[in-house]
Design an enzyme around this catalytic site. Structure first.
Site, PDB file in Angstrom:
ATOM      1  N   HIS A   2      -7.387  -5.842  -0.074  1.00  0.00           N
ATOM      2  CA  HIS A   2      -5.980  -4.970   0.160  1.00  0.00           C
ATOM      3  C   HIS A   2      -4.982  -5.475   0.932  1.00  0.00           C
ATOM      4  CE1 HIS A   2      -4.227  -1.246  -0.716  1.00  0.00           C
ATOM      5  NE2 HIS A   2      -4.291  -0.867   0.475  1.00  0.00           N
ATOM      6  N   SER A  34       0.712  -1.204   0.068  1.00  0.00           N
ATOM      7  CA  SER A  34       0.007  -0.061   0.097  1.00  0.00           C
ATOM      8  C   SER A  34       0.722   1.297  -0.082  1.00  0.00           C
ATOM      9  CB  SER A  34      -1.013   0.002   1.245  1.00  0.00           C
ATOM     10  OG  SER A  34      -2.025   0.842   1.010  1.00  0.00           O
ATOM     11  N   ASP A  83      -9.806  -6.077  -4.440  1.00  0.00           N
ATOM     12  CA  ASP A  83      -9.311  -4.767  -3.651  1.00  0.00           C
ATOM     13  C   ASP A  83     -10.357  -3.699  -3.669  1.00  0.00           C
ATOM     14  OD1 ASP A  83      -7.939  -2.853  -2.081  1.00  0.00           O
ATOM     15  OD2 ASP A  83      -5.880  -3.600  -2.927  1.00  0.00           O
TER      16      ASP A  83
END
EC number: 3.1.1.-
Length: 349
Positions: A328, A173, A300
């Site tokens: 995610h 991320s 996601d």
């Protein structure tokens, strides 16, 4: 270098019946043992998180120990994350075996507990790090205003490497921005950089810009978001943000096991806002020459597959890998697939 797209097929662990009754029982016992080992890993990680929440025990700098491992023994025949299939003994041919795992926004080194265990069992040397103001770091997230400060524990790890030592960086991320920052500063120490549903930013781009489709423009977010934190007072600029739990569950963990969601709910911390709003300066001579790989998560909701596809298309990583059925957080929702991909990238010559 052109893109190399590899689609990962969804596979579930299954115990197949056999004419040999005793063999079937042995497989069943083995499977129960593997499930028990994973449960033990989770209990230890959860215990650490509870200890953190209750006693506020946070330690500055990097967290380079593994979280909740049952063994450092290397497995070559029955890796717990390989669906009981024989795992090729590939690590002996690798020149770079150390991986530094960099967490994303709100997370900490604790989120990699399954990945650390599986990589060590495969003979690799994973190292986890708590970015400043995250995990067990003592720093107040509201005091972290720059990407340099946020990435400091990672930079210190790279600075302390032996002169000829190289590592593989893995960023999840917004941790991808820290990986890009490190790649610009230490290209000679980074063998490969792996971005897992991550902010693979371009020169002059902010990590926040990658999430613009989900969160709205930066200006609108700063004016209207109910998740902003004003650590220096309401009359001062926002210093961080933190999603409320229900929103976080639906955004990050739509495919993750309940026990890992519970672990995250008591472990995640506020996200420093300054580093997310900082434009990165990346050069073609340093960052541009790094070997970069991207891992897309196809279920996601925090960073949509379309956005991830756009990132891969615009930034031209050497290889693109896809994980079906992952939210995610593939280290929770699809740890086996993530493990296989990391092994495969590590072995690419």
């Amino acid at each position: 270098m052109g893109n190399r797209v590899i689609c990962m097929k969804k596979k579930d662990v299954a115990i197949r019946s056999s004419g040999d009754g005793s063999r079937s029982k042995r497989v069943s016992r083995s499977q129960r043992k593997l499930l028990g080992d994973e449960e033990m890993l989770h209990r230890r990680a959860l215990s650490m998180a509870i200890h953190q929440a209750q006693l506020s025990q946070r330690f500055d700098g990097s967290m380079s120990r593994r979280v909740g491992s049952t063994s450092s023994r290397r497995q070559t025949l029955s890796d717990p994350f390989s669906n009981n299939k024989q795992v090729p003994d590939i690590v002996d041919s690798l020149t770079v075996k150390k991986l530094i795992l960099v967490h994303g926004e709100g997370f900490g080194a604790w989120c990699w507990y399954k990945t650390v265990a599986s990589l060590e069992e495969s003979g690799l040397s994973p190292v986890t790090v708590d970015l400043t103001g995250c995990g067990f770091s003592m720093a107040d997230a509201n005091s972290v205003s720059t990407l340099e400060e946020y990435s400091k524990p990672l930079i210190l790890l790279l600075q302390n490497l032996h002169e000829e030592e190289k590592v593989i960086l893995v960023g999840h991320s917004t941790g991808g921005a820290c990986v890009s920052y490190a790649l610009e500063r230490f290209p000679e120490k980074i063998s490969k950089a792996i971005f897992i549903c991550a902010t693979m930013v371009s020169d002059g781009q902010r990590p926040f810009d990658i999430f613009a489709d989900q969160l709205g423009s930066a200006e609108r977010f700063m004016k209207e978001s109910q998740f902003l934190i004003h650590g220096n007072g309401k009359d001062k600029p926002a210093t961080g943000f933190m999603f409320e739990k229900q929103h976080m569950k639906s955004l990050y963990f739509n495919q993750s096991p309940n026990k890992d969601i519970a672990l995250s709910m008591i472990s995640m911390r506020a996200v420093p806002l300054g580093p997310m709003m900082e434009k990165l300066s990346l050069s073609a001579e340093r960052y541009g020459k790094g070997r970069r790989f991207y891992v897309q998560t196809l279920d996601d909701l925090a960073l949509s597959p379309d956005v991830q596809e756009k990132l891969a298309r615009e930034n031209s990583p050497e290889g693109v890998f896809k994980i079906k059925g992952s939210d995610h957080c593939p280290f929770f929702s699809k740890p086996q697939s993530l493990h296989k991909i990391l092994l495969e990238i590590a072995h690419i010559p």
